[in-house]
Every structure is written in structure tokens, then in C-alpha cells.
Design an enzyme around this catalytic site. Structure first.
Site, PDB file in Angstrom:
ATOM      1  N   GLU A   1      14.866 -11.250  -3.394  1.00  0.00           N
ATOM      2  CA  GLU A   1      15.007 -12.698  -3.578  1.00  0.00           C
ATOM      3  C   GLU A   1      16.410 -13.177  -3.211  1.00  0.00           C
ATOM      4  O   GLU A   1      16.942 -14.109  -3.811  1.00  0.00           O
ATOM      5  CB  GLU A   1      14.640 -13.122  -5.007  1.00  0.00           C
ATOM      6  CG  GLU A   1      13.313 -12.618  -5.520  1.00  0.00           C
ATOM      7  CD  GLU A   1      12.143 -12.883  -4.585  1.00  0.00           C
ATOM      8  OE1 GLU A   1      12.276 -13.736  -3.693  1.00  0.00           O
ATOM      9  OE2 GLU A   1      11.109 -12.210  -4.730  1.00  0.00           O
ATOM     10  N   GLY A   2      17.002 -12.535  -2.227  1.00  0.00           N
ATOM     11  CA  GLY A   2      18.363 -12.870  -1.796  1.00  0.00           C
ATOM     12  C   GLY A   2      19.351 -11.940  -2.456  1.00  0.00           C
ATOM     13  O   GLY A   2      19.494 -11.944  -3.688  1.00  0.00           O
TER      14      GLY A   2
END
Length: 596
Positions: free
Chosen positions: A438-439
Site C-alpha cells: 500500500e505504498g
């Protein structure tokens, strides 16, 4: 390794710090303290008795892919059915689609419990909730009426399909295509990797939200659209229709979360439908992404709590050597290792980081609730800005914290922590992914500095600092807390000055944005947690003075505040010095000279 939800601390955060009952009254959802506490007690029982016992086996067994079908570890199917049947899946779902509409401030406590009990199990349901948000906000009425109710119930699950072999963080490189069909649907073709729960045997259907390009799309991220692509196409009556042209090509063999299937998904002209506007897919996906990043932060928190519980239990039982000031348990052959200062340093580091992050998680969840549910439009906008500022801190700092706390857990166990049977090394392996997906945390730091800080010239951060400066002012009026308040107030002032320096450096040299971002996020998080600990200390002092009982609990809050401010807050200084070191020393060495 056993797990028990930290209900007393959760109630302290929800009721005594953030008045969750008043919060629910403002949102108009009808929840009161008795109902909330009852839900938390049931959640604690479910996670301790049904989910936590699956965690070790899921790591040992993992998932299997045979003939395109993924089998999850033993016990997962029965536990997931209970999860759905008992209504846990629909906890935060919209009321108009048979959801229960619980606020995030309450739900985040349950979600933390799930993360602690088994991160692998939570992988399957976590992204479904984000997919529900995206579909509810951006889907057509027809798509919502067809797909939302079974997703809200958990009967169907959801995924988020972004990453491709050549396109991770840089989605401008994305190649998956979507061609329009005469009936208004699209033919989606391409491969996605690292898809959590992309294939599994828990739910009847899997609804993939897929980023792809239309034939006439502009280059780069401005040409990405979002599509709903189901495993089984729903019938007009809402049942399962024909199997779509998509498949799981492989599952990844991973360091951790082995009970969660991480899939390569192939879309071979699969039928899909556009969500939102054409070429606006990234904006639509970020509805889901923000929720996912908050949830990943909770994963770090959950891992941290599990590691702390295991380390504390072991430190109380393990007998090794005598205390430095003499025998503490003279009736035993040695003292429990909790008497040793270095073990206490590790345990208190675990405790204060975990409990501090729990306060910040609840504060952020409250902002997310107010962003969507406050009756006043201006208040909704203000809460949205505050949540946007905090989410990269929650995602990055909590997951770094989870890895550190798990590492301390291994260290407290000593050699036994390195052995699989004790469970501590699994927590360390499971937590590692949270810093990546998610980053990555480096991307979170860039987002925090470039988009959130530079985006408004530091206005929102200045407002946040001001809020905690008022907390410090109130604490300074209490003789027992005045010295700690002075330290925290000085840090808040330093944070404000450092913010101005960071902005100035970034405006002079764009490389400074990347050079400063990680240390500035870490600095911000340590000072922010000091503000929450000071607020907790004021609350605890009030309770003691009012004779509320539970003296030991509140005294522990005061002692924990003292430890955090004296022993962990000084970490902020190293991050300040590092970021002020500038970009030049990072960029001076030519890439070809890193090794000879």
C-alpha cells in the site's frame, strides 16, 4: 502464542480520551457505551478463541494452488463463515446495503484485535471493506444494487488490483487494457501481481477492482481508469452467473503472512464495468487506498500488541540471574528477567509505542468518521484535511513501530525468540510486509512532506501543533505534570520551527524533499505521540484525584508518560539532526562509485 485483547486500554482510549459515546451521538448512529463495550467484549472473545489459534498453523501450512484454485489453511474457512454469520464483516458497511454503519472509532479497535490474532486471516476481509467504500462512492446505481450487499455481508469479497511487474509505485507504467463493448461493459486484459486474496476458497465470489487503460487514454497516470471485474458475473437476480475470463496464475512464496494468498491474476478479456469517470481511476482508487493505508497502520499496531503481550508474559516467567541490587525472588533459583533494567527498557519501549499508537489510531479514526458523518459541511472538510495529514504517519510510523516492537520481542525471549515454536519470529516476519505494501514507507514520507506539508504551506500541520500546544498548556497547570509538559511544549515549538526550515529547504532544492521526508515523518510521529501521552497523563491524573478507583492502571499511565518523554521522545533529536544534514551528502556520490 495466545492473545487477549487489551480491553482496558481500549476502553481508556475510546471512553476517557475521545468520548466515543458523545462521538456516536454527534454522528446520530444510536450507539451507546453499553452497546460498544458489549461489542468489544464479543470481539475479544472471537479473536482470542477462534482466530488466534489459527495463526501458527497458517504460517506452517500456507496456501496451496491446484488447478487454478487456492486452498487456504485449515480452519480458515470455518472461521471466515463464523466471521460472516456473526456480522463482523458488515460492521462498517453502509446501512442501505445491510451494513451496520459502525464508526471507524469503534471498528478500529476490533480491526486491531484481528491484526493481533492473525494478520493472514485479516488480509481477506480488510481489502473488501475498502472495495465497498470505492464501489459505494463511485459505482453506478446498477453496480451498487448488484454487488454491494453481498460484499458488505462478506458473502463476496473484494480485491485491489494495481501492481504489475513493471509498475509498482509508478502506475504511469501500467499496461493493462480495457476495450469498450457494445453493451456498455469492457473487455479487460492484462496481468496483476501481489494481489492479496486474489483467489481463495472462503467466499462465493471475488470482486476485483482493476486499474486499466482505455484505448484512447492519455499517457501517464492521467490515462488510468478503474473497473469492477468479478470472478463470477452476477445474474439479474443477484446470484452467481458465468465464470469470468480471469484466473490465478501463481501464488507468491513469501517471508510472512503465509496464510494470506498473494496472487498473480491474469485477466484474459474479462468482462468489467467502469467505476467513476473514464481516466479518473487513480482518484477513485484512492478512496480505497486511504482506507487500506489506515488499515495497514493498524496491522503494525496489532503486530506490536501481540509482540508486547508475548514478551511481557515471557519476561514474568523466565528465571535468569539475580537483580543487580540483590535477589528479588529469593524463594526461586533466579529472578524473573523483568527485574533487569535492559529488559524493562525493551518492555516499556514496546508498551509506550503500542499504546501511544493506539491513541493516534483512534484520533485518526475519529477524523475519518467526522469527514463523512459530521452534520456541518465545514467540519467535514476540516476533518478530511486532518485525516489526510495523518494517514501517511499512521501507515509509516505504525508499521516501523510494529517491526521494532516485534524485534524487541525476539530479544526479550533471547535464543528462544529465534525458534519457530515460540511464535515471536513469525510476528517479525509477518510485520515486514506492512512497511512495503500500500505504498512503501518512503513513499508515505514523500506524500506527507510533498503533498500534505508543501501542499498547503504547512497550514494544517500548524493547526495540529497548535492543538497539542493547548494540551501542554493545560498539563502545565498540574504540578505533577508541569515538568513533562514543559519538555513536550518545547518539542512542539521546535516542531513548528523545523517545519518552516523543511519547507524553505524544499523550495530551494527539490532534492531536499526526498532527503528530508523520512526523518521529518519520524520526527513528527515521536512528537505527536508525546502529545497524546501528555493528554493521557492529564486524564489519568484527573481520575486519580477524583477517586475513580483502578489506581494501578492510572499510575501506570503516568509512569508510561514519564518513560516515553524521557527515553523515547529524545529520538526526535536524531531525526532532526539527520534531516538538517541536507541532500548534498546523499547525492554527491556517483551511482557507479557505490562499489568498485
Amino acid at each position: 502464542m495466545s492473545y487477549q485483547a487489551p480491553l482496558r486500554d481500549m476502553r481508556f482510549v475510546l471512553h476517557e480520551l475521545f468520548d466515543v459515546s458523545g462521538h456516536c451521538q454527534l454522528l446520530g448512529n444510536g450507539l451507546d457505551r453499553e452497546l460498544i463495550d458489549g461489542v468489544l467484549e464479543e470481539a475479544a472473545s472471537f479473536t482470542a478463541n477462534e482466530i488466534a489459534p489459527l495463526n501458527r498453523n497458517s504460517d506452517e501450512e500456507g496456501c496451496r494452488l491446484e488447478n487454478g484454485q487456492v486452498s487456504t489453511p485449515r480452519g480458515f474457512r470455518a472461521a471466515y463463515r463464523q466471521y460472516v454469520d456473526n456480522g463482523w464483516a458488515s460492521m462498517t458497511g453502509p446501512l442501505e446495503f445491510a451494513g451496520q454503519g459502525f464508526p471507524q472509532l469503534v471498528a478500529c479497535a476490533f480491526h486491531e484485535m484481528l491484526m493481533s490474532a492473525s494478520l493472514s486471516f485479516r488480509v481477506y476481509s480488510g481489502l473488501t471493506e475498502g472495495a465497498v467504500l470505492a464501489l459505494h462512492k463511485h459505482g453506478s446505481a446498477e453496480l451498487k444494487n448488484t454487488y454491494l450487499a453481498p460484499m458488505v455481508s462478506g458473502q463476496w469479497t473484494g480485491t485491489m488490483c494495481l501492481t504489475e511487474p513493471q509498475a509498482g509505485t509508478d502506475l504511469a507504467l501500467l499496461r493493462t487494457r480495457a476495450e469498450p463493448k457494445a453493451d456498455g461493459s469492457y473487455r479487460v486484459s492484462g496481468s496483476k501481481i501481489f494481489i492479496s486474496g486474489g483467489e481463495q476458497d472462503l467466499s462465493e465470489n471475488i470482486i476485483h477492482l482493476v486499474l486499466a487503460r482505455l484505448p484512447d487514454a492519455p499517457a501517464g497516470v492521467k490515462g488510468i481508469s478503474l473497473f469492477l471485474v468479478p470472478k463470477f458475473i452476477a445474474t439479474a437476480e443477484g446470484g452467481l452467473g458465468e465464470r469470468n475470463a480471469l484466473s490465478c496464475g501463481a501464488i507468491e512464496h513469501k517471508m510472512g503472512i503465509k496464510g494470506g494468498s498473494t496472487c498473480v491474476m491474469n485477466f484474459d478479456g474479462a468482462t468489467g464495468w467502469l467505476l467513476g469517470e473514464a481516466n479518473q481511476g487513480l482518484a477513485c482508487m484512492f478512496t480505497m487506498m486511504n482506507d487500506a493505508r489506515f488499515q495497514v497502520g493498524l496491522q503494525g499496531l496489532g503486530i506490536g500488541e501481540a509482540a508486547f503481550q508475548g514478551a511481557l508474559r515471557y519476561a514474568r516467567e523466565r528465571l535468569q540471574s539475580r537483580g543487580l541490587n540483590g535477589a528479588q525472588a529469593p524463594d526461586k533459583p533466579a529472578d524473573p528477567i523483568i527485574v533487569h533494567p535492559d529488559v524493562r527498557r525493551m518492555l516499556l519501549t514496546q508498551k509506550t509505542l503500542v499504546e501511544g499508537c493506539r491513541m493516534l489510531a483512534a484520533y485518526t479514526a475519529r477524523q475519518l468518521d467526522l469527514e463523512h458523518g459530521h452534520p456541518d459541511a465545514a467540519a467535514r472538510k476540516a476533518a478530511g484535511k486532518r485525516a489526510a495529514l495523518l494517514i501517511p504517519i499512521v501507515k509509516a510510523f505504525f508499521t516501523d513501530m510494529g517491526q521494532e516492537v516485534a524485534s524487541h520481542g525476539v530479544q526479550v525471549y533471547g535464543g528462544h525468540g529465534f525458534i519457530r515454536e515460540w511464535g515471536m519470529e513469525q510476528l517479525m516476519r509477518d510485520s515486514r510486509i506492512t512497511q512495503l505494501y500500500e505504498g512503501t514507507n518512503g513513499i508515505q514520507a514523500l506524500d506527507y512532506l510533498r503533498r500534505k506539508l508543501l501542499g498547503d504551506g504547512g497550514a494544517e500541520l500548524s493547526a495540529l501543533i497548535g492543538e497539542f500546544s493547548e494540551v501542554a498548556d493545560r498539563a502545565a497547570q498540574r504540578p505533577q505534570l508541569a515538568a513533562l509538559a514543559q519538555v513536550v511544549q518545547a518539542r512542539l515549538g521546535e516542531w513548528r520551527e523545523l517545519t518552516a526550515e523543511v519547507i524553505a529547504h524544499s523550495q530551494r532544492d527539490v532534492q531536499e524533499i526526498g532527503a528530508q521526508s523520512v526523518d521529518f515523518l519520524q520526527y513528527s510521529a515521536y512528537v505527536l505521540l508525546a502529545g497524546f501521552w501528555l493528554q493521557a497523563a492529564v486524564t489519568a491524573q484527573n481520575a486519580l484525584e477524583q477517586g475513580a478507583g483502578e489506581v494501578d492502571f492510572y499510575q501506570a499511565k503516568l509512569a508510561s508518560t514519564e518513560f516515553y518523554v524521557r527515553r523515547l521522545l529524545p529520538r526526535a533529536s536524531s531525526h532532526r539532526e539527520a534531516l538538517l544534514g541536507g541532500a548534498a551528502c546523499l547525492m554527491a556520490l556517483p551511482a557507479e562509485h557505490f562499489a568498485f
